[in-house]
Design a protein around this motif. Structure first.
Motif, short mmCIF file in Angstrom:
data_model
loop_
_atom_site.label_atom_id
_atom_site.label_comp_id
_atom_site.label_asym_id
_atom_site.label_seq_id
_atom_site.Cartn_x
_atom_site.Cartn_y
_atom_site.Cartn_z
N LEU A 126 108.73 70.65 -36.46
CA LEU A 126 108.68 71.96 -35.81
C LEU A 126 107.28 72.32 -35.32
O LEU A 126 107.14 73.06 -34.34
CB LEU A 126 109.17 73.04 -36.79
CG LEU A 126 110.62 72.93 -37.26
CD1 LEU A 126 110.92 74.01 -38.30
CD2 LEU A 126 111.58 73.05 -36.08
N GLU A 127 106.24 71.80 -36.00
CA GLU A 127 104.87 72.17 -35.66
C GLU A 127 104.51 71.87 -34.22
O GLU A 127 103.68 72.56 -33.63
CB GLU A 127 103.88 71.43 -36.57
CG GLU A 127 103.56 72.14 -37.84
CD GLU A 127 102.42 71.45 -38.55
OE1 GLU A 127 101.62 72.17 -39.18
OE2 GLU A 127 102.33 70.22 -38.49
N SER A 128 105.09 70.84 -33.64
CA SER A 128 104.73 70.49 -32.26
C SER A 128 105.24 71.52 -31.26
O SER A 128 104.75 71.61 -30.14
CB SER A 128 105.29 69.11 -31.90
OG SER A 128 106.72 69.12 -31.95
N LYS A 129 106.24 72.32 -31.67
CA LYS A 129 106.84 73.31 -30.76
C LYS A 129 106.56 74.75 -31.16
O LYS A 129 106.58 75.64 -30.31
CB LYS A 129 108.37 73.11 -30.71
CG LYS A 129 108.83 71.76 -30.19
CD LYS A 129 108.57 71.64 -28.71
CE LYS A 129 109.11 70.33 -28.16
NZ LYS A 129 108.83 70.19 -26.70
N VAL A 130 106.31 74.98 -32.44
CA VAL A 130 106.18 76.34 -32.96
C VAL A 130 104.80 76.49 -33.61
O VAL A 130 104.34 75.59 -34.31
CB VAL A 130 107.29 76.65 -33.99
CG1 VAL A 130 107.16 78.08 -34.50
CG2 VAL A 130 108.65 76.41 -33.36
N ALA A 131 104.18 77.62 -33.37
CA ALA A 131 102.87 77.91 -33.97
C ALA A 131 103.02 79.06 -34.96
O ALA A 131 103.74 80.02 -34.70
CB ALA A 131 101.85 78.28 -32.90
N PRO A 132 102.34 78.95 -36.12
CA PRO A 132 102.32 80.11 -37.02
C PRO A 132 101.74 81.33 -36.31
O PRO A 132 100.95 81.21 -35.37
CB PRO A 132 101.41 79.66 -38.16
CG PRO A 132 101.43 78.17 -38.10
CD PRO A 132 101.60 77.82 -36.66
N THR A 133 102.14 82.50 -36.75
CA THR A 133 101.61 83.72 -36.15
C THR A 133 100.10 83.79 -36.32
O THR A 133 99.59 83.64 -37.43
CB THR A 133 102.26 84.94 -36.80
OG1 THR A 133 103.69 84.84 -36.67
CG2 THR A 133 101.77 86.23 -36.16
N TRP A 134 99.39 84.00 -35.23
CA TRP A 134 97.92 84.12 -35.32
C TRP A 134 97.43 85.00 -34.19
O TRP A 134 98.06 85.11 -33.15
CB TRP A 134 97.24 82.75 -35.27
CG TRP A 134 97.37 82.03 -33.95
CD1 TRP A 134 98.39 81.23 -33.56
CD2 TRP A 134 96.43 82.05 -32.86
NE1 TRP A 134 98.17 80.75 -32.30
CE2 TRP A 134 96.98 81.23 -31.84
CE3 TRP A 134 95.21 82.67 -32.64
CZ2 TRP A 134 96.32 81.04 -30.63
CZ3 TRP A 134 94.56 82.48 -31.43
CH2 TRP A 134 95.11 81.66 -30.46
N GLN A 135 96.31 85.64 -34.44
CA GLN A 135 95.64 86.45 -33.43
C GLN A 135 94.15 86.14 -33.50
O GLN A 135 93.59 86.00 -34.59
CB GLN A 135 95.86 87.95 -33.69
CG GLN A 135 97.27 88.43 -33.41
CD GLN A 135 97.60 88.44 -31.93
OE1 GLN A 135 96.71 88.53 -31.09
NE2 GLN A 135 98.88 88.34 -31.61
N PRO A 136 93.49 86.00 -32.35
CA PRO A 136 92.04 85.79 -32.39
C PRO A 136 91.34 86.99 -33.01
O PRO A 136 91.73 88.14 -32.78
CB PRO A 136 91.66 85.61 -30.92
CG PRO A 136 92.78 86.25 -30.15
CD PRO A 136 94.01 86.04 -30.97
N ILE A 137 90.34 86.71 -33.81
CA ILE A 137 89.60 87.77 -34.49
C ILE A 137 88.52 88.30 -33.55
O ILE A 137 87.75 87.52 -32.99
CB ILE A 137 88.97 87.23 -35.78
CG1 ILE A 137 90.09 86.72 -36.71
CG2 ILE A 137 88.14 88.30 -36.47
CD1 ILE A 137 89.58 85.99 -37.91
N PRO A 138 88.49 89.60 -33.32
CA PRO A 138 87.46 90.14 -32.41
C PRO A 138 86.06 89.94 -32.95
O PRO A 138 85.86 89.84 -34.16
CB PRO A 138 87.83 91.62 -32.29
CG PRO A 138 88.61 91.91 -33.53
CD PRO A 138 89.34 90.65 -33.88
#
Length: 492
Positions: free
Chosen positions: A150-162
């Motif tokens: 699944l990792e090749s298609k799906v990314a864990p939820t993440w947001q760049p840190i300001p």
């Protein structure tokens, strides 16, 4: 939103328990909003069919859980459920195939993949997808392999840190107005001071003229320092600085502390050597300054060491605006080190984060390129407002001292044309020294920024090529999820 949609048929409690365990493991790894299971993810107050269609169309991977006898499951009337056009298992698979989503059949225990002849025409393509197998008694070993798929298609939820907000106070127009008012006050006030009578003679130069001479000498010393920095020797230091910008702060301290140690020892020895003339005042003052400097240096080292660890563990983080040369070099070095530890194929999260960080470095370089093209006045206002204000007051004070000297010579009847020309020449020399210093410093900052833009742009191009090469599909099946380098400390 994307993520994983779990398609399954309710059969018995054991079967639903496996599906629930599958959901919980995927949720822990990718995040709650990245996996959908009808019994856990449906929101009250919304139509069930609409939400299922929406989530299937939005997902990136549909996991179709296939149990033994999956294709032959029948309803209460004895009709095969897959033949029913309103069967939700069939409809979800149909919609995923129509939308071009990746479909992964998950075979539970002894289940086998149904042949095309057993499937309705609308979902026969389902039989051609490569399946993954799960066994209830060894889910702890099988689920990591599925997550790796699944990792090749799906990314864990993440947001760049300001980027952290700068706490520095940037002066506005009030500094310029204050500088003008202060300069006028100095220019008018110094000559108006009652200096007394008879302080200008033919034997000795007046102390105001000596002060102006010394002021020009200091300006010449500043110009010589800037010129030394711009010389080939200074460029050698820049090359050394370029390498030190890329290492961790702890590594930087490890290699540079002897220089600071020698400096501290020299200060202490120098302070003790003057004890005979000043008693304990001189040594005490020197030791106090050393302690303050060491304390401040220690605090800075701890803060920057923590910042290094944070930038490695929580990534990607936005670069500050404006960005400094050490910050952008360090960001490129961290990404280089991080990607050098990655294995092929990269997960989607790795690809997305690397692409975002490369783009952020590109944005920082674009801003640095614009800074290098600024006018001289804009550079002074934005980068050195306080220093430029100090220089204006310094020049004004020097001019006021020369003006006072000229008035004094005239009052004493010694104001010949030669004297006034000499005073004007001194004033011009001071102005020339200041302007030359500013010009050298301006050209130096422009060259340094241009060099950094060219250097980091070349490096990021190589990093982008590395990420692209690592993103190509693997020739062997991954045994487990991709290791996360940020979970370990940053190596030297």
């Amino acid at each position: 939103m994307g993520g994983v949609f779990i398609n399954y048929r309710r059969v018995d409690r054991d079967h639903e328990a496996v599906v629930r365990e599958l959901y919980e493991r995927i949720e822990r790894y990718f995040g709650e909003d990245q996996v959908f299971l009808d019994s856990a993810s449906l929101v009250p107050g919304r139509r069930f069919p609409d939400m299922l269609k929406e989530r299937v169309a939005d997902c990136e991977v549909l996991l179709a859980v296939v149990h033994a006898g999956w294709a032959d499951t029948r309803d209460a009337t004895g009709a095969r459920r897959l033949d029913d056009k309103d069967d939700w298992v069939r409809r979800e698979i149909e919609l995923a195939l129509e939308c071009g989503r990746t479909v992964v059949p998950v075979l539970l225990d002894g289940a086998t993949m149904p042949g095309e002849e057993k499937l309705p025409e609308s979902v026969r393509e389902f039989a051609s997808w490569q399946a993954e197998r799960l066994y209830q008694d060894r889910l702890h070993a099988d689920l990591p392999r599925l997550i790796a798929v699944l990792e090749s298609k799906v990314a864990p939820t993440w947001q760049p840190i300001p980027a952290p907000v700068s706490r520095g106070v940037r002066p506005g127009r009030w500094l310029g107005a204050g500088t003008v008012v202060s300069a006028v006050a100095v220019l008018l006030g110094v000559p108006a001071v009652p200096w007394g009578d008879g302080w200008v003679g033919t034997d000795d130069l007046p102390f105001t003229l000596w002060a102006a001479f010394w002021s020009c000498l200091v300006m010449a010393a500043v110009l010589a320092s800037v010129g030394l920095v711009c010389s080939p020797l200074g460029r050698s230091v820049n090359s050394w600085e370029r390498e030190m910008h890329t290492v961790k702060y702890r590594t930087y301290i490890r290699y540079t502390w002897p220089v600071g140690g020698v400096f501290v020892v020299a200060l202490v020895v120098g302070g003790l050597s003057i004890q005979g003339g000043t008693g304990l005042v001189g040594p005490f003052f020197v030791v106090l300054c050393v302690l303050i400097g060491v304390g401040r240096g220690t605090f800075t080292a701890i803060r920057l060491h923590r910042r290094d660890k944070d930038l490695w563990a929580r990534w990607p983080q936005s670069l500050p605006v404006p960005v400094t040369r050490p910050e952008v070099r360090r960001a490129a070095a961290r990404l280089d080190l991080r990607t050098s530890q990655w294995l092929r194929p990269l997960s989607r999260a790795q690809r997305e984060k690397a692409a975002w960080e490369l783009a952020d470095i590109g944005r920082a370089l674009a801003g640095m390129r614009e800074e290098a093209e600024r006018s001289r006045s804009a550079w002074l206002r934005q980068d050195h407002p306080w220093l430029s204000s100090l220089y204006v007051l310094w020049l004004t004070l020097t001019g006021a001292l020369l003006l006072t000297t000229g008035f004094a010579y005239r009052a004493a009847g010694l104001g010949t044309a030669r004297i006034h020309v000499a005073l004007a020449v001194v004033a011009l020399i001071g102005a020339a020294l200041s302007l030359t210093t500013m010009e050298l410093a301006y050209r130096r900052q422009r060259r340094l920024r241009t060099d950094v833009v060219r250097e980091i742009a070349e490096r990021t191009d190589l990093l982008a090529e590395r990420v692209a090469a690592l993103s190509s599909p693997a020739r062997t099946r991954p045994a487990g999820p991709v290791p996360r380098t940020e979970e370990l400390g940053e190596p030297d």
